[in-house]
Design a protein around this motif. Structure first.
Motif, PDB file in Angstrom:
ATOM      1  N   LYS A  40      51.274  46.624  28.871  1.00  0.00           N
ATOM      2  CA  LYS A  40      49.925  47.206  28.874  1.00  0.00           C
ATOM      3  C   LYS A  40      49.281  47.017  30.243  1.00  0.00           C
ATOM      4  CE  LYS A  40      45.369  46.842  26.699  1.00  0.00           C
ATOM      5  NZ  LYS A  40      44.544  46.103  25.710  1.00  0.00           N
ATOM      6  N   THR A  41      48.661  48.074  30.767  1.00  0.00           N
ATOM      7  CA  THR A  41      47.971  47.979  32.044  1.00  0.00           C
ATOM      8  C   THR A  41      46.673  47.204  31.873  1.00  0.00           C
ATOM      9  OG1 THR A  41      48.917  50.077  32.828  1.00  0.00           O
ATOM     10  CG2 THR A  41      46.954  49.266  33.959  1.00  0.00           C
ATOM     11  N   SER A  84      52.913  52.699  29.875  1.00  0.00           N
ATOM     12  CA  SER A  84      52.500  54.099  29.811  1.00  0.00           C
ATOM     13  C   SER A  84      51.675  54.506  31.025  1.00  0.00           C
ATOM     14  CB  SER A  84      51.678  54.348  28.534  1.00  0.00           C
ATOM     15  OG  SER A  84      50.544  53.489  28.504  1.00  0.00           O
ATOM     16  N   GLY A  85      51.069  53.531  31.710  1.00  0.00           N
ATOM     17  CA  GLY A  85      50.178  53.880  32.811  1.00  0.00           C
ATOM     18  C   GLY A  85      50.765  53.695  34.193  1.00  0.00           C
ATOM     19  N   TYR A 137      49.654  47.592  39.966  1.00  0.00           N
ATOM     20  CA  TYR A 137      49.251  47.556  38.571  1.00  0.00           C
ATOM     21  C   TYR A 137      49.484  46.153  38.023  1.00  0.00           C
ATOM     22  CZ  TYR A 137      49.573  52.636  39.008  1.00  0.00           C
ATOM     23  OH  TYR A 137      49.425  53.942  39.410  1.00  0.00           O
ATOM     24  N   GLN A 170      44.018  47.660  37.899  1.00  0.00           N
ATOM     25  CA  GLN A 170      44.648  48.319  39.039  1.00  0.00           C
ATOM     26  C   GLN A 170      44.006  47.826  40.323  1.00  0.00           C
ATOM     27  OE1 GLN A 170      45.378  52.701  36.865  1.00  0.00           O
ATOM     28  NE2 GLN A 170      44.625  52.561  38.960  1.00  0.00           N
TER      29      GLN A 170
END
Length: 298
Positions: free
Chosen positions: A100-101, A63-64, A93, A104
């Motif tokens: 899931k992240t 999602s990120g 990332y 970063q």
């Protein structure tokens, strides 16, 4: 009497216009509703198609990450490095195997068109800023860095020996690259054939910083547009990912693999597949630009 007739005509015209507007509005609403239902059906159908692909399983969603365009191991179990596509920020990332992240990394370089990431056995990662949609770039570069110290970035600049014009004639535009792979001290580049969709040219440059003319190693008969490359840990299976398909080449050595006949595997329904990496000899992780993360089992 004439006034009454005129009034009747005007009233009729107003009623007709109103009715026509209501009809158009109703038709528009019905069309929108049909489109929405059709879109939902297509979405469900696409998901079903992906689920129906033999040996392919969706294991997560990112999602990120904006348009995941590459995958590489981090050296830590259960995680990968990925990055965005053309036009996104220069960020690596770190994601889990479920998408899931985890963190970063802001890389202090420009991001013209990052298209691929690969990792060597010493932990260095190589980010390929080699996207070349129009075949007109003369600033192609691979960034070499240690994820533990991203402030020190080394640059591998390259050009293609057989490219003379920028851009070349349309039928010769085979200098775009979305797939890189580190192997035995070299970074290999696999081109995306935008002209004929018949051939992926394979080039190689040293994995050390400098300015290089990329030497063509071979040409592979690939009836598609290559988007990433992945080599199994035992070095006996090479996957060239493309959009909703992949090409598998096998052999007892890398040199033998590059002479093998590619086996085409359909991934229709899996979205715009752009990233690939092996976690073991038989498990390939695949990401797409829509955020899905899959495993493919050989």
């Amino acid at each position: 009497m004439r006034s009454l007739c005129v009034a009747a005509v005007v009233a009729g015209m107003m009623f007709s216009s109103c009715s026509e507007a209501q009809t158009k509005e109703t038709a528009g609403a019905e069309a929108t509703e049909k489109q929405e239902k059709s879109g939902k059906k297509k979405g469900k159908k696409g998901k079903k198609n992906a689920e129906a692909i033999a040996n392919l399983t969706q294991v997560g969603t990112m999602s990120g990450v904006p348009e995941s365009s590459g995958l590489a191991l981090t050296g830590e179990a259960g995680s990968f490095f990925t990055h965005g596509d053309d036009g996104t920020q220069p960020i690596l990332y770190k994601i889990s195997t479920a998408g899931k992240t985890l963190s970063q990394l802001d890389i202090p370089v420009k991001s013209h068109d990052w298209e691929s990431i690969t990792r060597d056995t010493n932990g260095h990662v190589y980010i390929g800023d080699v996207g070349n949609n129009n075949n007109s770039r003369q600033d192609l570069v691979i960034y070499r860095l240690n994820p533990g110290n991203v402030q020190q970035v080394q640059e591998i600049h390259l050009n293609y020996l057989d490219q003379k014009d920028f851009p070349p004639a349309k039928e010769e535009r085979n200098f775009d690259c979305e797939a890189t792979l580190w192997h035995a001290g070299k970074v290999y580049l696999f081109t995306k054939d935008r002209a004929q969709e018949q051939t992926s040219k394979v080039y190689a440059v040293p994995d050390q910083p400098g300015n290089y003319t990329a030497q063509q190693v071979t040409r592979l008969a690939i009836p598609g547009q290559v988007t990433d490359a992945a080599l199994s840990p035992d070095g006996r299976r090479l996957v060239l990912l493309a959009r909703q398909e992949m090409f598998v080449l096998e052999g007892n050595s890398f040199e033998e693999i590059l002479k093998a006949t590619p086996r085409q595997v359909s991934l229709k329904g899996a979205g715009q597949t752009e990233g690939a990496v092996f976690t073991d000899n038989n498990t390939l992780y695949i990401s797409n630009e829509q955020g899905a993360l899959y495993t493919y089992t050989f």
